[in-house]
Structure formats: structure tokens, C-alpha cells
Design an enzyme around this catalytic site. Structure first.
Site, PDB file in Angstrom:
ATOM      1  N   SER A 243      -0.615  -4.138   2.257  1.00 52.82           N
ATOM      2  CA  SER A 243      -0.467  -2.678   2.073  1.00 52.82           C
ATOM      3  C   SER A 243      -1.736  -2.058   1.491  1.00 52.82           C
ATOM      4  O   SER A 243      -2.184  -0.991   1.937  1.00 52.82           O
ATOM      5  CB  SER A 243       0.742  -2.351   1.200  1.00 52.82           C
ATOM      6  OG  SER A 243       0.732  -3.106   0.016  1.00 52.82           O
ATOM      7  N   HIS A 273       5.707  -9.452   3.551  1.00 51.95           N
ATOM      8  CA  HIS A 273       5.139  -8.647   2.449  1.00 51.95           C
ATOM      9  C   HIS A 273       6.302  -7.947   1.730  1.00 51.95           C
ATOM     10  O   HIS A 273       7.209  -8.609   1.240  1.00 51.95           O
ATOM     11  CB  HIS A 273       4.100  -7.695   3.050  1.00 51.95           C
ATOM     12  CG  HIS A 273       3.233  -6.965   2.080  1.00 51.95           C
ATOM     13  ND1 HIS A 273       3.077  -7.345   0.772  1.00 51.95           N
ATOM     14  CD2 HIS A 273       2.460  -5.842   2.226  1.00 51.95           C
ATOM     15  CE1 HIS A 273       2.250  -6.504   0.153  1.00 51.95           C
ATOM     16  NE2 HIS A 273       1.866  -5.579   1.022  1.00 51.95           N
ATOM     17  N   HIS A 320       3.105 -17.528  -2.263  1.00 51.47           N
ATOM     18  CA  HIS A 320       2.150 -16.425  -2.370  1.00 51.47           C
ATOM     19  C   HIS A 320       0.800 -16.849  -1.814  1.00 51.47           C
ATOM     20  O   HIS A 320       0.417 -18.015  -1.919  1.00 51.47           O
ATOM     21  CB  HIS A 320       1.972 -15.964  -3.830  1.00 51.47           C
ATOM     22  CG  HIS A 320       1.426 -14.582  -3.928  1.00 51.47           C
ATOM     23  ND1 HIS A 320       0.078 -14.319  -3.928  1.00 51.47           N
ATOM     24  CD2 HIS A 320       2.054 -13.377  -3.990  1.00 51.47           C
ATOM     25  CE1 HIS A 320      -0.089 -13.016  -4.003  1.00 51.47           C
ATOM     26  NE2 HIS A 320       1.083 -12.411  -4.041  1.00 51.47           N
ATOM     27  N   ARG A 329       5.130 -10.689 -12.626  1.00 50.68           N
ATOM     28  CA  ARG A 329       6.011  -9.551 -12.334  1.00 50.68           C
ATOM     29  C   ARG A 329       7.464 -10.047 -12.225  1.00 50.68           C
ATOM     30  O   ARG A 329       8.399  -9.317 -12.544  1.00 50.68           O
ATOM     31  CB  ARG A 329       5.578  -8.862 -11.028  1.00 50.68           C
ATOM     32  CG  ARG A 329       4.152  -8.330 -11.080  1.00 50.68           C
ATOM     33  CD  ARG A 329       3.690  -7.823  -9.722  1.00 50.68           C
ATOM     34  NE  ARG A 329       3.658  -8.893  -8.724  1.00 50.68           N
ATOM     35  CZ  ARG A 329       3.333  -8.718  -7.451  1.00 50.68           C
ATOM     36  NH1 ARG A 329       3.015  -7.510  -7.004  1.00 50.68           N
ATOM     37  NH2 ARG A 329       3.319  -9.735  -6.607  1.00 50.68           N
ATOM     38  N   ASP A 375       9.281 -10.321  -5.496  1.00 50.28           N
ATOM     39  CA  ASP A 375      10.438  -9.934  -4.695  1.00 50.28           C
ATOM     40  C   ASP A 375      11.672 -10.803  -4.948  1.00 50.28           C
ATOM     41  O   ASP A 375      12.776 -10.427  -4.567  1.00 50.28           O
ATOM     42  CB  ASP A 375      10.079 -10.003  -3.202  1.00 50.28           C
ATOM     43  CG  ASP A 375       9.020  -8.984  -2.848  1.00 50.28           C
ATOM     44  OD1 ASP A 375       9.131  -7.837  -3.323  1.00 50.28           O
ATOM     45  OD2 ASP A 375       8.082  -9.323  -2.112  1.00 50.28           O
TER      46      ASP A 375
HETATM   47  N1  NMX Z   1       9.322 -20.824   2.397  1.00 53.62           N
HETATM   48  C1  NMX Z   1       9.022 -21.709   3.395  1.00 53.62           C
HETATM   49  N2  NMX Z   1       7.792 -21.963   3.832  1.00 53.62           N
HETATM   50  C2  NMX Z   1       6.804 -21.332   3.190  1.00 53.62           C
HETATM   51  C3  NMX Z   1       7.005 -20.444   2.124  1.00 53.62           C
HETATM   52  C4  NMX Z   1       8.336 -20.184   1.737  1.00 53.62           C
HETATM   53  N3  NMX Z   1       8.654 -19.325   0.783  1.00 53.62           N
HETATM   54  N4  NMX Z   1       5.807 -19.974   1.699  1.00 53.62           N
HETATM   55  C5  NMX Z   1       4.878 -20.535   2.494  1.00 53.62           C
HETATM   56  N5  NMX Z   1       5.472 -21.350   3.391  1.00 53.62           N
HETATM   57  C6  NMX Z   1       4.832 -22.082   4.484  1.00 53.62           C
HETATM   58  C7  NMX Z   1       4.057 -21.112   5.353  1.00 53.62           C
HETATM   59  O1  NMX Z   1       4.920 -20.448   6.270  1.00 53.62           O
HETATM   60  C8  NMX Z   1       3.047 -22.033   5.994  1.00 53.62           C
HETATM   61  O2  NMX Z   1       3.705 -22.734   7.023  1.00 53.62           O
HETATM   62  P1  NMX Z   1       2.938 -23.124   8.398  1.00 53.62           P
HETATM   63  O3  NMX Z   1       1.870 -24.060   7.982  1.00 53.62           O
HETATM   64  O4  NMX Z   1       3.995 -23.713   9.245  1.00 53.62           O
HETATM   65  O5  NMX Z   1       2.393 -21.824   8.945  1.00 53.62           O
HETATM   66  C9  NMX Z   1       2.733 -23.020   4.880  1.00 53.62           C
HETATM   67  O6  NMX Z   1       3.844 -22.948   3.962  1.00 53.62           O
HETATM   68  C10 NMX Z   1       1.459 -22.684   4.116  1.00 53.62           C
HETATM   69  O7  NMX Z   1       1.562 -21.346   3.643  1.00 53.62           O
HETATM   70  P2  NMX Z   1       0.825 -20.892   2.295  1.00 53.62           P
HETATM   71  O8  NMX Z   1      -0.635 -21.090   2.493  1.00 53.62           O
HETATM   72  O9  NMX Z   1       1.457 -21.518   1.104  1.00 53.62           O
HETATM   73  O10 NMX Z   1       1.207 -19.341   2.234  1.00 53.62           O
HETATM   74  P3  NMX Z   1       0.508 -18.108   2.980  1.00 53.62           P
HETATM   75  O11 NMX Z   1      -0.627 -17.648   2.164  1.00 53.62           O
HETATM   76  O12 NMX Z   1       0.253 -18.428   4.417  1.00 53.62           O
HETATM   77  O13 NMX Z   1       1.701 -17.038   2.971  1.00 53.62           O
HETATM   78  C11 NMX Z   1       3.471 -15.800   2.001  1.00 53.62           C
HETATM   79  C12 NMX Z   1       2.080 -16.362   1.789  1.00 53.62           C
HETATM   80  C13 NMX Z   1       3.853 -14.927   0.824  1.00 53.62           C
HETATM   81  C14 NMX Z   1       3.487 -14.937   3.266  1.00 53.62           C
HETATM   82  C15 NMX Z   1       4.476 -16.998   2.137  1.00 53.62           C
HETATM   83  O14 NMX Z   1       4.492 -17.722   0.927  1.00 53.62           O
HETATM   84  C16 NMX Z   1       5.870 -16.559   2.499  1.00 53.62           C
HETATM   85  O15 NMX Z   1       6.161 -16.388   3.701  1.00 53.62           O
HETATM   86  N6  NMX Z   1       6.785 -16.363   1.484  1.00 53.62           N
HETATM   87  C17 NMX Z   1       8.116 -15.866   1.737  1.00 53.62           C
HETATM   88  C18 NMX Z   1       8.093 -14.371   1.991  1.00 53.62           C
HETATM   89  C19 NMX Z   1       7.792 -13.613   0.718  1.00 53.62           C
HETATM   90  O16 NMX Z   1       8.363 -13.844  -0.339  1.00 53.62           O
HETATM   91  N7  NMX Z   1       6.889 -12.625   0.832  1.00 53.62           N
HETATM   92  C20 NMX Z   1       6.575 -11.727  -0.300  1.00 53.62           C
HETATM   93  C21 NMX Z   1       5.199 -11.955  -0.920  1.00 53.62           C
HETATM   94  C22 NMX Z   1       4.971 -10.991  -2.043  1.00 53.62           C
HETATM   95  N8  NMX Z   1       4.953  -9.613  -1.559  1.00 53.62           N
HETATM   96  O17 NMX Z   1       5.620  -8.781  -2.082  1.00 53.62           O
HETATM   97  O18 NMX Z   1       4.230  -9.301  -0.615  1.00 53.62           O
HETATM   98  C1  MLT Z   2       1.693  -7.742  -3.370  1.00 55.74           C
HETATM   99  O1  MLT Z   2       2.143  -7.281  -4.421  1.00 55.74           O
HETATM  100  O2  MLT Z   2       0.962  -7.062  -2.630  1.00 55.74           O
HETATM  101  C2  MLT Z   2       2.113  -9.111  -2.938  1.00 55.74           C
HETATM  102  O3  MLT Z   2       2.339  -9.942  -4.028  1.00 55.74           O
HETATM  103  C3  MLT Z   2       1.270  -9.713  -1.862  1.00 55.74           C
HETATM  104  C4  MLT Z   2      -0.125 -10.113  -2.204  1.00 55.74           C
HETATM  105  O4  MLT Z   2      -0.657  -9.856  -3.259  1.00 55.74           O
HETATM  106  O5  MLT Z   2      -0.721 -10.788  -1.313  1.00 55.74           O
END
Ligand code: NMX
Ligand code: MLT
Length: 441
Positions: A243, A273, A320, A329, A375
Site C-alpha cells: 500500500s 496484505h 511477514h 502491533r 492482522d
Molecule cells: N502460511 C503458509 N505459508 C506461508 C505463510 C503462512 N502464513 N507465510 C509464508 N508462507 C510461505 C510462502 O507462501 C512461501 O511459499 P512458496 O515458497 O511456496 O511460495 C514461503 O512460505 C516463503 O515465504 P516468506 O519468504 O516467508 O514470505 P513472503 O515474504 O513471500 O510473504 C507474506 C510474506 C506476509 C505475504 C506471507 O507470510 C503470507 O502470505 N502470510 C499470510 C497472509 C498475511 O498474514 N498477510 C498479512 C501481512 C501483513 N499485512 O498486513 O500486510
Molecule cells: C504492513 O503493515 O504494511 C504489513 O505489515 C506489510 C509489510 O510491511 O510488508
């Protein structure tokens, strides 16, 4: 009209800061601060240092600092709303913009300024009303911003052809202040139109921004303090998140704050996100439904987590891109909940997930961070106070996030940052450089 203390302070700060950026750019532009590998080019530019902001910084272990202060330090330093636990969001915005903790008088100036700017043009409500009522609230929220773009003072001044680059922060600030003043009105309107039988509660001129939001939502205290806490916690998370980055990117084309924030909100609406707060609650509800609304045991919970992972889905609210510890948070909301809703069964479930999910995610072995993010907690507090419609939660995130991204794009114009334009390469080039062991520079 006399310039407010906030605007005067901001002007001084921008003018004092600009030479630092100019010097760095002119004299040290060639100094290397990072390198990029193939994994980063394919993998979402993770960790590439190529954005600049002084408004917040995210340390992987410690979490966010706003203007150098941790979350507890920020909350402790800011002027509190009389008789309430939480600070004025208006004072927090003053702090984000200037790096200075405002006095109560300076805070009250922003309170008055936002009240004076809060009228939302009727056509914005008409646009919202023309949308199908089952449109997602984030689509409505972003559309309202876009519809309101005709109010942009930046766009009007730009079209005169008379605006100097170094003056552009001024109408960006004005637009940002207008938008912030109106966001709680728009968000509460969407909520009550969609979920409360199209009935509305007008703003109370005696209340502050957070208090008025709670009032317009129709929810009793201490939801006002929940709103203040929530908006501050969600405001900023340095500049690389979707964002903040989108808002910055769009504003770099000299698009005004309405266009830029609307774009940023569209990014926030993605499930990886900001939509994760909605997903978390959906996941919790699904889990409870499978057990006829009983709270699961730890063993059952473990099984549900594995079922989700084995179905190829992510555990929402966990993981994350930058953080490698529990998000502070999450902790701040957990402290609030311990005090205000200790016996709430959903709060207890959030704590049980916190006990179980990191172990399951670690065993699963994919995520680099098995700990909860912001979240994982927010929806449960909302449910406790009666906001049970989880598809609205990302709008709450968006109201808060506007504080950070609008402060950032105002500074972007103050420091005359360039249009953003990274370079792309082809897969063939990557394959060639892979064979050669790197690109010859
Ligand atoms: N559950 C299952 N698998 C996960 C999760 C999770 N919560 N988090 C990461 N992974 C997987 C990810 O999909 C990736 O799989 P692949 O190799 O098959 O593509 C692998 O672990 C490596 O990912 P990371 O490097 O640890 O995480 P990345 O930086 O790519 O993604 C997020 C970060 C936040 C997108 C990821 O942790 C996620 O999808 N979390 C769940 C959704 C979430 O809570 N999002 C909110 C984040 C905060 N916000 O407000 O934005
Ligand atoms: C945010 O607050 O924007 C989320 O935690 C995602 C991020 O920092 O990558």
C-alpha cells in the site's frame, strides 16, 4: 487564512532537509548501498534497499519505529484525549509529518483543522449509493477517493502551469489534510449503508477524529479508544509494503493524493496484505463452525492449521516479508485485549493460535517467519465491540494507513523525489547471467 503551526513547522523541516537529499544525490549518487540477485528480481524485490523515508523504519527483530520511537514510546509521548487511554490521532499525524511531539495546543489546532475540512461532497455518497450494495467495502472506499479527485488542490495548481517543483508539497499537504479529515466520514458511511440498514449518524463537533469515527459507526466507548489505537498502529510500516509503495509510486508521476491513495488502497485490499485481517476472522469462524461454535482444543487447532496448509493455503495473520519476530502491533493489541476483553472466547482462541501456529509453521518449513503479524489480532477486538462484519476490516486498516502514506507523499514532493522507474530485464538475460555467474557491470 494564517498558516497552521503544523504547516509552518513542516515547511521549515522540508526546507532544512532538502539540502541533505540534494547533497547525497549530487555528490554521493554513485555510492553502492545494495546489490540485486536473480532471486530478488523474481521474488518481489525482497530486501532490496531502494526506497527512502524518514517517517518510519522496520527492523526485522524489533518491528516498527515511527520517527525513531517504538510503539510503546510513541503512545507514551503523545498528548492523550482527556479522560481516555489513547492519544489523539491528530497529534500522531503531526508527529509523523514533522518528527516532533506536538503540545496539546498544537494537537488541538489539527483537531480543529480536520473538523473544518470534514465535509464530504454529496456526489461522493451518490457514487457509493450507485454501486451494487454487495460490492466489497474496499472497492467502495477506493472508489469514493477516486470520485473525490475533482477536489484536488494539487491537480488544480498543476494545471495552471505555474507551480514550481519545490512548492508542490504545499497542495499535496492540503489535499492530504482534506482527505484525512473526510476518511472517517466516508468509512462510517460505507459501514452504515451496507450493514446498518442505510441509517446514518452525523458527526459530533465536540469529538476528536477517532472519537467521531466511533460515534458515526454507532458504537459505544471504549470503541473510540479502539479506533484511536487501531489507526495509529496501522498507519505506517516503512515504504516497501504494497500500500505504501503503490501510493508512493503513483504519486511519483505527480498524480495527486486522491489518485495515489486510491491506488494504494487497492493494493491494501489484497489477501496477502491488508485483507488478511478479514481472512483471519473468516478462518477462525470456519474453524469454530466445524466444531458447532465450540472453542477448539490445541490438538484440534493443530489439525485445522495442517488442513489449511495441506490445502495449499496460507495461515492468514502469520508470516511477514521483513519481520522475523512477533509483530509489536500484535503485542500492542494483545496488551489492550488483556486489559479490556480478557474473557472473550475469541481473544482466548487468538492466544491459543499464537501458542500453536508458530510450531506448525516451523514444522511445515516454508515460511521465513512463523510469528503473527498485525492482522492476526485486529478482527477479534472488532468483533468484541460489535463490528462483526469482517469484510469491513480492511477499510479500518485503510483509514489508518492513509496517515502514513499521505505523510510520505507530502514529503516526497517536499524532497522533489523523481518519478519511479526501475529497469526490467528478460528471462533470457537472467539465463545468460546465471550461466556466466553474474552480470558484467
Ligand atoms: N502460511 C503458509 N505459508 C506461508 C505463510 C503462512 N502464513 N507465510 C509464508 N508462507 C510461505 C510462502 O507462501 C512461501 O511459499 P512458496 O515458497 O511456496 O511460495 C514461503 O512460505 C516463503 O515465504 P516468506 O519468504 O516467508 O514470505 P513472503 O515474504 O513471500 O510473504 C507474506 C510474506 C506476509 C505475504 C506471507 O507470510 C503470507 O502470505 N502470510 C499470510 C497472509 C498475511 O498474514 N498477510 C498479512 C501481512 C501483513 N499485512 O498486513 O500486510
Ligand atoms: C504492513 O503493515 O504494511 C504489513 O505489515 C506489510 C509489510 O510491511 O510488508
Amino acid at each position: 487564512m494564517a498558516e497552521s503551526t503544523l504547516k509552518q513547522t513542516l515547511k521549515q523541516k522540508i526546507e532544512a532537509f532538502r539540502p541533505r537529499i540534494q547533497k547525497l544525490n549530487k555528490e554521493f549518487g554513485d555510492v553502492v548501498i545494495d546489490k540485486v540477485n536473480i532471486g530478488q528480481a523474481i521474488g518481489g524485490a525482497r530486501d532490496v534497499r531502494c526506497l527512502v523515508t524518514d517517517i518510519s523504519y522496520l527492523d526485522p527483530q524489533e518491528g516498527i519505529r515511527f520517527r525513531g520511537k517504538t510503539i510503546p514510546e510513541t503512545f507514551a509521548a503523545l498528548p492523550k484525549v482527556p479522560g481516555k487511554e489513547q492519544p489523539f490521532v491528530e497529534g500522531f499525524f503531526y508527529f509523523l509529518l514533522t518528527g516532533e511531539i506536538p503540545t496539546i495546543d498544537q494537537t488541538m489546532e489539527v483537531v480543529a483543522d480536520w473538523k473544518a475540512r470534514a465535509a464530504v461532497p454529496q456526489y461522493v455518497f451518490d457514487v457509493l449509493r450507485a454501486m451494487p450494495r454487495d460490492s466489497h467495502p474496499m472497492a467502495m472506499f477506493s472508489t469514493a477517493l477516486l470520485a473525490m479527485q475533482r477536489e484536488s488542490k494539487f491537480a488544480k495548481r498543476y494545471s495552471t502551469g505555474q507551480m514550481k517543483k519545490t512548492d508542490m508539497w504545499d497542495p499535496m499537504y492540503e489535499d492530504s489534510m482534506d482527505i484525512l479529515a473526510r476518511l472517517p466520514v466516508i468509512a462510517a458511511y460505507i459501514y452504515r449503508m451496507k450493514y446498518k440498514g442505510d441509517t446514518f449518524i452525523p458527526a459530533d463537533p465536540k469529538l476528536d477524529w477517532g472519537g467521531n469515527f466511533a460515534h458515526m459507526m454507532g458504537i459505544a466507548d471504549p470503541y473510540d479508544d479502539v479506533a484511536r489505537m487501531y489507526f495509529i498502529l496501522h498507519s505506517d510500516h516503512e515504504s516497501g509494503n504494497v500500500s505504501a509503495h503503490t501510493t508512493h509510486l503513483v504519486a511519483s508521476a505527480l498524480s495527486d493524493a486522491y489518485l495515489s491513495l486510491s491506488a494504494g488502497l487497492n493494493g491494501l485490499a489484497g489477501p496477502l496484505h491488508g485483507l488478511a485481517n478479514q481472512e483471519v476472522l473468516g478462518w477462525i469462524k470456519q474453524t469454530m463452525k466445524k466444531l458447532n461454535n465450540q472453542v477448539p482444543t490445541k490438538e484440534q487447532l493443530k489439525q485445522f492449521l495442517w488442513d489449511t496448509l495441506n490445502a495449499g493455503q496460507v495461515i492468514p495473520g502469520y508470516g511477514h516479508a521483513v519481520l522475523r519476530k512477533t509483530d509489536p502491533r500484535f503485542t500492542a493489541q494483545n496488551e489492550f485485549s488483556k486489559k479490556h476483553l480478557p474473557n472473550d472466547p475469541l481473544f482466548q482462541l487468538v492466544n491459543m493460535i499464537y501458542e500453536v501456529a508458530p510450531g506448525v509453521l516451523t514444522e511445515h518449513g516454508k515460511t521465513k517467519n512463523p510469528w503473527p503479524n498485525v492482522d492476526a489480532h485486529s478482527g477479534v477486538i472488532q468483533v468484541h465491540y460489535g463490528v462483526t462484519e469482517e469484510d469491513f476490516y480492511t477499510v479500518l486498516f485503510g483509514v489508518g494507513r492513509a496517515l502514513g502514506v499521505l505523510a510520505n507523499i507530502t514529503w516526497d514532493r517536499g524532497l522533489t523525489f523523481a518519478i519511479e522507474r526501475p529497469k526490467s530485464v528478460t528471462t533470457e538475460m537472467l539465463e545468460k547471467w546465471a550461466k556466466e555467474g553474474g552480470r558484467k557491470v
